[in-house]
Write a protein that holds these residues in place. Structure first.
Motif, PDB file in Angstrom:
ATOM      1  N   ALA A   1       7.653  13.825   0.584  1.00  0.00           N
ATOM      2  CA  ALA A   1       6.638  14.698   0.189  1.00  0.00           C
ATOM      3  C   ALA A   1       5.457  14.857   0.986  1.00  0.00           C
ATOM      4  O   ALA A   1       4.782  15.893   0.952  1.00  0.00           O
ATOM      5  N   ILE A   2       4.714  13.769   1.276  1.00  0.00           N
ATOM      6  CA  ILE A   2       3.472  13.819   1.938  1.00  0.00           C
ATOM      7  C   ILE A   2       3.413  14.370   3.436  1.00  0.00           C
ATOM      8  O   ILE A   2       2.325  14.971   3.745  1.00  0.00           O
ATOM      9  N   PHE A   3       4.556  14.533   3.731  1.00  0.00           N
ATOM     10  CA  PHE A   3       4.761  15.117   5.224  1.00  0.00           C
ATOM     11  C   PHE A   3       5.089  16.551   5.224  1.00  0.00           C
ATOM     12  O   PHE A   3       5.456  17.339   6.186  1.00  0.00           O
TER      13      PHE A   3
ATOM     14  N   TYR B   1      14.710  16.063   4.424  1.00  0.00           N
ATOM     15  CA  TYR B   1      15.020  14.944   5.361  1.00  0.00           C
ATOM     16  C   TYR B   1      14.317  15.423   6.598  1.00  0.00           C
ATOM     17  O   TYR B   1      14.506  16.609   7.334  1.00  0.00           O
ATOM     18  N   ILE B   2      13.436  14.226   7.262  1.00  0.00           N
ATOM     19  CA  ILE B   2      12.885  14.728   8.334  1.00  0.00           C
ATOM     20  C   ILE B   2      13.975  14.864   9.919  1.00  0.00           C
ATOM     21  O   ILE B   2      14.854  14.047   9.841  1.00  0.00           O
ATOM     22  N   ILE B   3      13.529  15.970  10.419  1.00  0.00           N
ATOM     23  CA  ILE B   3      14.458  16.389  11.777  1.00  0.00           C
ATOM     24  C   ILE B   3      13.850  15.900  12.940  1.00  0.00           C
ATOM     25  O   ILE B   3      12.713  16.498  13.228  1.00  0.00           O
ATOM     26  N   PRO B   4      14.041  14.908  13.563  1.00  0.00           N
ATOM     27  CA  PRO B   4      13.626  14.401  14.634  1.00  0.00           C
ATOM     28  C   PRO B   4      13.952  15.536  15.912  1.00  0.00           C
ATOM     29  O   PRO B   4      14.960  16.182  15.638  1.00  0.00           O
ATOM     30  N   VAL B   5      12.885  15.702  17.086  1.00  0.00           N
ATOM     31  CA  VAL B   5      13.222  16.575  17.691  1.00  0.00           C
ATOM     32  C   VAL B   5      13.959  16.120  19.079  1.00  0.00           C
ATOM     33  O   VAL B   5      14.857  16.594  19.666  1.00  0.00           O
TER      34      VAL B   5
ATOM     35  N   GLY C   1       0.866  -1.208   0.201  1.00  0.00           N
ATOM     36  CA  GLY C   1      -0.043   0.000  -0.045  1.00  0.00           C
ATOM     37  C   GLY C   1       0.966   1.221  -0.140  1.00  0.00           C
ATOM     38  O   GLY C   1       2.069   1.257   0.440  1.00  0.00           O
ATOM     39  N   THR C   2       0.255   2.254  -0.470  1.00  0.00           N
ATOM     40  CA  THR C   2       0.821   3.652  -0.470  1.00  0.00           C
ATOM     41  C   THR C   2       0.083   4.488  -0.017  1.00  0.00           C
ATOM     42  O   THR C   2      -1.050   4.608  -0.262  1.00  0.00           O
ATOM     43  N   VAL C   3       0.864   5.490   0.913  1.00  0.00           N
ATOM     44  CA  VAL C   3       0.064   6.511   1.928  1.00  0.00           C
ATOM     45  C   VAL C   3      -0.101   7.876   0.850  1.00  0.00           C
ATOM     46  O   VAL C   3       0.800   8.338   0.367  1.00  0.00           O
ATOM     47  N   ASP C   4      -1.377   8.119   0.626  1.00  0.00           N
ATOM     48  CA  ASP C   4      -1.886   9.225  -0.200  1.00  0.00           C
ATOM     49  C   ASP C   4      -1.679  10.577   0.566  1.00  0.00           C
ATOM     50  O   ASP C   4      -1.050  11.610   0.141  1.00  0.00           O
ATOM     51  N   SER C   5      -2.108  10.660   1.793  1.00  0.00           N
ATOM     52  CA  SER C   5      -2.039  11.712   2.570  1.00  0.00           C
ATOM     53  C   SER C   5      -2.229  11.367   4.103  1.00  0.00           C
ATOM     54  O   SER C   5      -2.385  10.284   4.393  1.00  0.00           O
ATOM     55  N   VAL C   6      -1.788  12.328   4.986  1.00  0.00           N
ATOM     56  CA  VAL C   6      -1.776  12.063   6.240  1.00  0.00           C
ATOM     57  C   VAL C   6      -2.546  13.336   7.023  1.00  0.00           C
ATOM     58  O   VAL C   6      -2.669  14.273   6.312  1.00  0.00           O
ATOM     59  N   ALA C   7      -3.264  13.003   8.104  1.00  0.00           N
ATOM     60  CA  ALA C   7      -3.840  14.221   8.865  1.00  0.00           C
ATOM     61  C   ALA C   7      -3.517  13.741  10.286  1.00  0.00           C
ATOM     62  O   ALA C   7      -3.825  12.859  10.931  1.00  0.00           O
TER      63      ALA C   7
END
Ligand code: NAP
Length: 309
Positions: free
Chosen positions: A245-247, A258-262, A78-84
């Motif tokens: 891209a979706i995030f 690149y996602i930056i963790p806190v 499966g592929t994630v299209d979008s997130v809320a």
């Protein structure tokens, strides 16, 4: 509602699945378009601890999936299209379907970087490729001159692999030395079938009019001279771009995506954790991704335990 959803089925995602499954959280792994991740497209992996003779990348990932499934992980194509992700529950849209979860582990990895040439896009899958192990053995490349672009470990690996099929492999790099690890660089440059072309860039892929690759235009970056190099295939191995891209606009990321963790593997969104190549542009190894997947699983487990208190 799910307790743990993991986006991505590479080393990070499946290790997170293994650990959360063993914590009895029945994780759901969404594979993305490339089940097993980028490692399934590599040949032999020689630097994953515990395999002194090396292990085929595809086999390693299949074993890891089996290990996670043994403890109750569910792996779904499966592929994630979008997130809320504004609050609990976290909501994903997966191939058009709504999915709710208490925690989310983002292990979406990275895809191949493209040169960005119009002719490259026109000839993709018609002689332009990003994966020697996937495409190198195709009849159109047999006993033909082939070109690899890049100077890192991937380019060295691709060039070496292609010597099995090609008459000659030209390794075109924009500098005068390889960025690859020493052992890979030495092995590559010692191969008599690999001809390095230094300080050079591919400026055009020929020939879209013929609907196949017949050569590349190469520019010497020191003299600006351009020449044509005949070849039947162009293998681009110039690094990766994170699949995030979706995030965008929701999860903190740097200018390259690149996602930056806190803290640890926690992101700026409560209940959302990150692991592997989508946040790591420094180490980018199978074993570091697996380690980060393990850490994300432990963080998610602790987060869920704290919610129950
Ligand atoms: P990389 O190390 O980032 O190397 C990318 C190469 O492509 C660099 O030489 C770079 O040139 C060049 N490049 C980037 N953008 C370019 C452009 N637009 N045009 C032309 N050249 C361009 O990427 P990688 O080789 O894919 O490796 C990624 C990570 O995976 C690394 O950590 C590597 O160690 C690891 N890896 C390991 C193995 C293994 O151990 N078996 C195999 C594959 C990958 P510059 O040098 O000028 O920056």
């Amino acid at each position: 509602m799910e307790k743990v959803v993991i986006i991505g089925s590479g080393c990070a995602g499946l290790t997170a699945a293994l650990y959360t499954a063993r914590a009895n959280l029945q994780p759901l792994v969404l594979t993305g378009l490339q089940p097993g991740g980028l490692l399934t497209t590599t040949s032999i992996v020689e630097n994953y601890p515990g395999f002194p003779e090396g292990i085929d990348g595809y086999e390693l990932m299949m074993r890891l999936q089996k290990q996670a499934e043994r403890f109750g992980a569910r792996v779904q194509f499966g592929t994630v299209d979008s997130v809320a992700l504004g609050g609990q529950p976290l909501v994903l849209t997966v191939d058009g379907e709504r999915l709710e979860t208490e925690t989310l582990i983002i292990a979406s990895g990275a895809g191949h970087r493209h040169l960005g040439l119009p002719s490259e896009a026109l000839l993709e899958k018609k002689g332009v490729t990003y994966c020697a192990t996937c495409d190198g053995a195709l009849p159109m490349f047999r006993n033909q001159p082939l070109v690899v672009v890049g100077g890192g470990d991937s380019a060295c690996e691709e060039a070496t692999y292609l010597t099995r099929f090609a008459s000659v492999v030209y390794l075109i790099h924009r500098r005068d030395s390889l960025r690859a690890s020493r052992i890979m660089a030495e092995r590559t440059l010692a191969n008599p079938k690999i001809k390095p072309i230094w300080n050079s860039a591919v400026t055009e892929v020929l020939d879209p009019a013929l609907d196949k690759v017949t050569g590349v235009k190469v520019k010497n970056l020191l003299t600006n001279e351009e020449s044509v190099l005949d070849c039947a295939g162009l293998f681009v191995a110039i690094g990766h771009v994170p699949n995030t891209a979706i995030f965008k606009g929701v999860i903190n990321m740097d200018e390259n995506g690149y996602i930056i963790p806190v803290r640890g593997t926690e992101t700026n969104i409560s209940g959302v954790f990150v692991a592997g190549d989508c946040s790591d542009h420094v180490y980018r190894q199978a074993i570091t991704a697996a380690g980060q997947g393990c850490a994300a699983a432990i963080d998610a487990e602790r987060y869920l335990a704290a919610r129950l208190e």
